[in-house]
Design an enzyme around this catalytic site. Structure first.
Site, mmCIF file in Angstrom:
data_model
loop_
_atom_site.group_PDB
_atom_site.id
_atom_site.type_symbol
_atom_site.label_atom_id
_atom_site.label_comp_id
_atom_site.label_asym_id
_atom_site.label_seq_id
_atom_site.Cartn_x
_atom_site.Cartn_y
_atom_site.Cartn_z
ATOM 1 N N LYS A 112 22.062 41.335 30.098
ATOM 2 C CA LYS A 112 23.601 42.242 30.097
ATOM 3 C C LYS A 112 24.302 41.652 31.278
ATOM 4 C CE LYS A 112 25.621 45.984 29.437
ATOM 5 N NZ LYS A 112 26.773 45.285 28.924
ATOM 6 N N LYS A 157 21.494 42.844 39.856
ATOM 7 C CA LYS A 157 22.300 44.209 39.892
ATOM 8 C C LYS A 157 21.442 45.181 39.259
ATOM 9 C CE LYS A 157 26.666 43.570 40.250
ATOM 10 N NZ LYS A 157 28.035 43.607 39.782
ATOM 11 N N LYS A 166 25.771 36.634 31.561
ATOM 12 C CA LYS A 166 27.082 36.475 31.584
ATOM 13 C C LYS A 166 27.660 35.283 30.686
ATOM 14 C CE LYS A 166 30.123 38.172 34.467
ATOM 15 N NZ LYS A 166 29.876 39.703 35.326
ATOM 16 N N THR A 204 33.275 51.731 38.181
ATOM 17 C CA THR A 204 33.092 50.848 39.355
ATOM 18 C C THR A 204 33.316 51.393 40.228
ATOM 19 O OG1 THR A 204 33.056 48.856 37.583
ATOM 20 C CG2 THR A 204 33.382 48.471 40.056
ATOM 21 N N ASN A 224 41.963 48.255 38.740
ATOM 22 C CA ASN A 224 41.015 49.170 38.152
ATOM 23 C C ASN A 224 40.089 49.774 38.958
ATOM 24 O OD1 ASN A 224 38.175 49.950 37.326
ATOM 25 N ND2 ASN A 224 39.156 49.574 35.126
ATOM 26 N N SER A 251 27.813 51.300 31.604
ATOM 27 C CA SER A 251 27.658 50.317 30.458
ATOM 28 C C SER A 251 26.222 50.680 29.633
ATOM 29 C CB SER A 251 27.637 48.745 30.763
ATOM 30 O OG SER A 251 29.140 48.450 30.663
HETATM 31 P P1 NAD Z 1 41.858 44.401 38.485
HETATM 32 O O1 NAD Z 1 42.515 42.984 37.676
HETATM 33 O O2 NAD Z 1 42.122 45.459 37.733
HETATM 34 O O3 NAD Z 1 42.446 44.364 39.832
HETATM 35 C C1 NAD Z 1 42.449 43.280 40.890
HETATM 36 C C2 NAD Z 1 43.401 43.570 41.696
HETATM 37 O O4 NAD Z 1 43.371 42.757 43.037
HETATM 38 C C3 NAD Z 1 44.979 43.776 41.209
HETATM 39 O O5 NAD Z 1 45.657 44.729 42.235
HETATM 40 C C4 NAD Z 1 45.490 42.610 41.973
HETATM 41 O O6 NAD Z 1 46.859 42.278 42.299
HETATM 42 C C5 NAD Z 1 44.749 42.239 43.316
HETATM 43 N N1 NAD Z 1 44.712 40.702 43.699
HETATM 44 C C6 NAD Z 1 44.652 39.829 42.877
HETATM 45 N N2 NAD Z 1 44.612 38.455 43.772
HETATM 46 C C7 NAD Z 1 44.704 39.059 45.142
HETATM 47 C C8 NAD Z 1 45.013 38.320 46.362
HETATM 48 N N3 NAD Z 1 45.034 37.139 46.347
HETATM 49 N N4 NAD Z 1 44.968 39.378 47.431
HETATM 50 C C9 NAD Z 1 44.941 40.577 47.234
HETATM 51 N N5 NAD Z 1 44.890 41.387 46.088
HETATM 52 C C10 NAD Z 1 44.801 40.624 44.764
HETATM 53 O O7 NAD Z 1 40.272 43.790 38.569
HETATM 54 P P2 NAD Z 1 39.046 44.864 38.717
HETATM 55 O O8 NAD Z 1 38.662 45.139 37.568
HETATM 56 O O9 NAD Z 1 39.509 46.176 39.707
HETATM 57 O O10 NAD Z 1 38.081 44.115 39.679
HETATM 58 C C11 NAD Z 1 38.468 43.908 41.081
HETATM 59 C C12 NAD Z 1 37.164 43.328 41.437
HETATM 60 O O11 NAD Z 1 35.967 44.283 41.071
HETATM 61 C C13 NAD Z 1 36.580 41.986 41.025
HETATM 62 O O12 NAD Z 1 35.903 41.232 41.909
HETATM 63 C C14 NAD Z 1 35.641 42.240 40.040
HETATM 64 O O13 NAD Z 1 34.694 41.303 39.779
HETATM 65 C C15 NAD Z 1 34.918 43.318 40.656
HETATM 66 N N6 NAD Z 1 34.368 44.343 39.548
HETATM 67 C C16 NAD Z 1 34.779 44.896 38.837
HETATM 68 C C17 NAD Z 1 34.216 45.706 37.891
HETATM 69 C C18 NAD Z 1 34.850 46.657 36.810
HETATM 70 O O14 NAD Z 1 34.198 47.397 36.053
HETATM 71 N N7 NAD Z 1 36.253 46.651 36.722
HETATM 72 C C19 NAD Z 1 32.856 45.673 37.657
HETATM 73 C C20 NAD Z 1 32.164 45.198 38.795
HETATM 74 C C21 NAD Z 1 32.710 44.264 39.867
#
Ligand code: NAD
Length: 434
Positions: free
Chosen positions: A71, A95, A107, A191, A222, A359
């Protein structure tokens, strides 16, 4: 494509060695986890809108499937490397085990800047990738999901392509799909919501009253928005948020729904208060992302990128609690500094596992052909996050270790039991001697 020189996979495996002594796992099982079960590299030729052909490279790694199908998400990014995909697949194995989901870890990734492709090119690339890997994925073998720069629509195309190849509608091959074609209620904010449920348990441990607790969040996408919205609704004070352009700070706290509304409409972070559709600016200080990480707050939430807290700035962190909503925001050198400074870290493999948990719920619903309400999804997620939070916490007390080591030990014990169920050297050796 050569592995990246800093060898992310090798350094990810260091967590195994740290947690090994606290886990119920045979050393043979740990050795097995150091070798991904399946590594595929594919080339995907697609026709660009101009008529030219372009070839993209993609990977799928199934790290382990002892506890169930692989997954893990599919990432579209110009910096994707095989080494990184292997590391991310390993983290997924851990995880899913922390959360007791009946999965292993996997992945995938394509080396591409999706912003340079038209929607039609992106669709051709996504379908092309599935044509290459269709023999290696499936509801009972390996179940992909979205990751960086992939979304529900892309998951929908991929599911459709797989269904065409197999000549049967197969929604359970992929999760994170749009709701009308088999997606789950509650997946979009899962998340951030999972992290929020962790914090609600942590609140009991600390004896916090939300109105006295200050929070700074790096990353307002997100996951960052979802956790901010839920904490704000509970009365927590969100005093700082940032995105890639920098951050805003307001000692009295922000009205989070207003920030979200304006950020998503204008694609810019602005200190505003909205009432009845009318938004006005509120006083706030512009700060850098570095300044945000060093704020004197109770909770610090990195929710943007990996490796933002390093040995150079870990000493500046003043927060009591740091919850890793992003994957890998703290380097291992920084982790040691945070531990020394008594910053309580809730690690990514627990804190951001809400996404993969919902998921899993989506996959269960697809297989059953029976769909749950949003409330059912939320209740089940809360129950899972709380149970595993306290299970990890119990290990921290039992062995006097930090949450990260405990979370890995917790995962390893589950994986270890599954591997041992098939026999280790001890078992086979004893049988021969009897
Ligand atoms: P996203 O793209 O929706 O949001 C990312 C945010 O980070 C945006 O606001 C962007 O402007 C900001 N950002 C980018 N570069 C930056 C910087 N240099 N400094 C500060 N802010 C910055 O992404 P997301 O889905 O919210 O994911 C965010 C983190 O959470 C990632 O590390 C992702 O791997 C992790 N994550 C997300 C999920 C999910 O389901 N969305 C699940 C597990 C882990």
């Amino acid at each position: 494509m050569p592995d990246s020189p800093n060898n992310v996979f090798e350094s990810a495996l260091e967590n195994l060695d740290h947690a090994f002594e606290y886990a119920d796992i045979h050393s043979e099982a740990v050795t097995r986890l150091k070798h991904p079960k399946l590594v595929i590299e594919v080339s995907i030729p697609i026709r660009l809108d101009s008529g030219d052909m372009k070839i993209f490279t993609g990977y799928r790694v199934r790290h382990d499937d002892t506890r169930g199908p692989g997954k893990g998400g599919i990432r579209y990014h110009p910096d994707v490397t095989l080494d990184e995909v292997k590391a991310l697949a390993f983290w997924m194995t851990c995880k899913t085990a922390v959360m007791n989901l009946p999965y292993g870890g996997a992945k995938g990734g394509i080396i591409v800047n999706p912003k340079e492709l038209s929607p039609l090119e992106l669709e051709r690339l996504s379908r092309g990738f599935i044509q290459r890997i269709a023999d290696f994925i499936g509801p009972e073998t390996d179940v992909p999901a979205p990751d960086v720069y992939t979304n529900a629509m892309i998951m929908g195309w991929m599911m459709d392509e797989y269904s065409k190849i197999k000549r049967q509608f197969t929604p359970a091959v992929i999760t994170g799909k749009p709701i009308p074609i088999g997606g789950s209620e509650g997946r979009a904010d899962a998340t951030g919501r999972g992290a929020y449920y962790c914090l609600k348990q942590h609140e009991k441990q600390r004896g916090w009253k939300p109105e006295n607790v200050t929070v700074a969040i790096q990353g307002f996408g997100n996951a960052g928005q979802a956790v901010a919205r839920l904490l704000d609704a509970d009365g927590y004070n969100i005093v700082a948020v940032s995105d890639s352009s920098g951050g805003i700070f307001r000692k009295e706290g922000f009205h989070v729904p207003s920030l979200i509304k304006v950020k998503n409409k204008q694609k810019e972070l602005e200190a505003v208060y909205c009432n009845d559709g009318l938004c006005e600016k509120v006083e706030a200080k512009r700060i850098s992302n570095e300044e945000l990480l060093a704020l004197d707050v109770d909770i610090l939430i990195p929710a943007a990128l990996e490796d933002v807290i390093t040995e150079d700035n870990a000493g500046d962190v003043k927060a009591e609690t740091l919850i890793e909503v992003a994957n890998g925001p703290v380097t291992s050198a920084a982790d040691a500094i945070l531990r020394k400074n008594k910053v309580f870290v809730i690690p990514d493999i627990l804190a951001n596992a809400g996404g993969v948990t919902v998921s899993y719920f989506e996959w269960v619903q697809n297989k059953a052909g029976y769909y749950w309400t949003e409330k059912e999804v939320h209740d089940r997620l809360e129950e899972r996050m709380s149970t595993e939070y306290w299970a990890v916490h119990e290990l921290t007390e039992k062995h006097d270790i930090d949450m990260r080591t405990a979370a890995y030990a917790h995962a390893l014990s589950r994986i270890g039991k599954a591997l041992t169920a098939q026999g280790t050297k001890d078992y086979f050796h004893r049988k021969r001697a009897e």
